[in-house]
Design an enzyme around this catalytic site. Sequence first.
Site, short mmCIF file in Angstrom:
data_model
loop_
_atom_site.label_atom_id
_atom_site.label_comp_id
_atom_site.label_asym_id
_atom_site.label_seq_id
_atom_site.Cartn_x
_atom_site.Cartn_y
_atom_site.Cartn_z
N THR A 224 0.84 -1.21 0.00
CA THR A 224 0.00 0.00 0.00
C THR A 224 0.87 1.25 0.00
OG1 THR A 224 -1.81 -1.09 1.11
CG2 THR A 224 -1.58 1.25 1.56
N ARG A 252 -14.36 -7.04 -0.40
CA ARG A 252 -13.70 -6.74 0.88
C ARG A 252 -13.11 -5.32 0.84
NH1 ARG A 252 -8.21 -5.17 2.41
NH2 ARG A 252 -7.91 -5.78 4.56
N VAL A 253 -13.29 -4.57 1.91
CA VAL A 253 -12.71 -3.23 2.00
C VAL A 253 -11.79 -3.19 3.22
CG1 VAL A 253 -13.21 -0.78 2.31
CG2 VAL A 253 -14.74 -2.19 0.92
N1 ASP Z 1 -4.07 -1.88 4.83
C1 ASP Z 1 -4.32 -2.41 3.53
C2 ASP Z 1 -5.60 -3.19 3.55
O1 ASP Z 1 -5.85 -3.87 4.52
C3 ASP Z 1 -3.24 -3.32 3.06
C4 ASP Z 1 -1.86 -2.78 3.18
O2 ASP Z 1 -1.63 -1.81 3.87
O3 ASP Z 1 -1.00 -3.39 2.55
O4 ASP Z 1 -6.30 -3.17 2.58
#
Ligand code: ASP
Length: 360
Positions: A224, A252-253
Amino acid sequence: MKKMDKICRLLTGAIMATTLAAAAAAQQATAGHWAIVVHGGAGVIERSALGPEGTSSYRASLARAEAAGAAVLDRGGSALDAVEATIKILEDDPLFNAGHGAVFTAEGKNEMDSAIMDGSNLKAGSVAGVTTTRHPISLARAVMEKTPYVMMIGPGADAVGAKNGLEQEPPSYFFTEARWQSLVKQLQKEGRPVPPRPAGVPPEGKAVPVAMLDESADSHRFGTVGAVALDRMGNIAAGTSTGGMQGKMPGRVGDSPIIGSGTYASNQSCAVSATGSGEYFIRLGVAREVCNLVQFKNMSLQQAADQVIHKELDTLKGDGGVIAIMPDGQLTWSFNTPGMFRARQVEGGKVQIGIYNDEP
Ligand code: ASP
């Protein structure tokens, strides 16, 4: 044994990150000066896996994105513009899990989440499950500025982008061979069905970019992206963009587009962008929690970030980290994983880039 290894790795990571926290806190912007902090995800990121070539590719990408935001701030631009400019570069970069390079759902699609928030007026915009807008961060901003809403999802959100002239792309634009192979590997390992290769993408190639991001369970690297910035007017802003978790169920969120969890900004406290196992970040309301500790418990930004990441998140057994900044110039990062792709700069200072947890 494997579990023990993981626990040891995480413990070592936490201890080192705490030791290095003092060094991290040492960087601070002075009054009237800008500052920026950028992340490209946190997780099990190790030298042995990335190798020297991968390490330098990531450093170069982080430097490029940071420079874009710094340039905006340096010509007197707003923290909000700097955050958007930085994240757009990372969304175009296949090394990161956002935009082109986003991970796939279990059905082989890219569903992206993003949020942006302006600390000067508490305006916020966010999108979840978008599939056609090239820059989800700009779409989040469009929701904030062009609609009466804070959060929009799916095709309705993408339509706001199309209507407001944001670039739209076919699903194949977001495809990368490395992410696809990583998905296939994970699904096979978990005994789940592998979806057909998406239409319109190049035939299967063996060439994958350096440091192929293997998001399969044991070596999960959260890719991310996010940025927080402080401008010369003393305003702060935060933004986050992601493809979410590889192999997620469609729909999914994660925490990234949830204001107060993955993203938050208020000039009264701080601006935060998070990365990690989103479900835990949502439960803790991580971003707002960091700001609460600063605002109501008089903690320094570093103390607040460490309290949330190394105590509250650890207790829930969540993985990940945050970057944060304050109007008074404090800036920091904190993470409980072996690595976090990160960069920061204060006006007049040098860019500092880090990947592993033994770097300042
Ligand atoms: N936090 C993000 C999610 O759960 C994933 C990530 O940070 O890599 O969608």
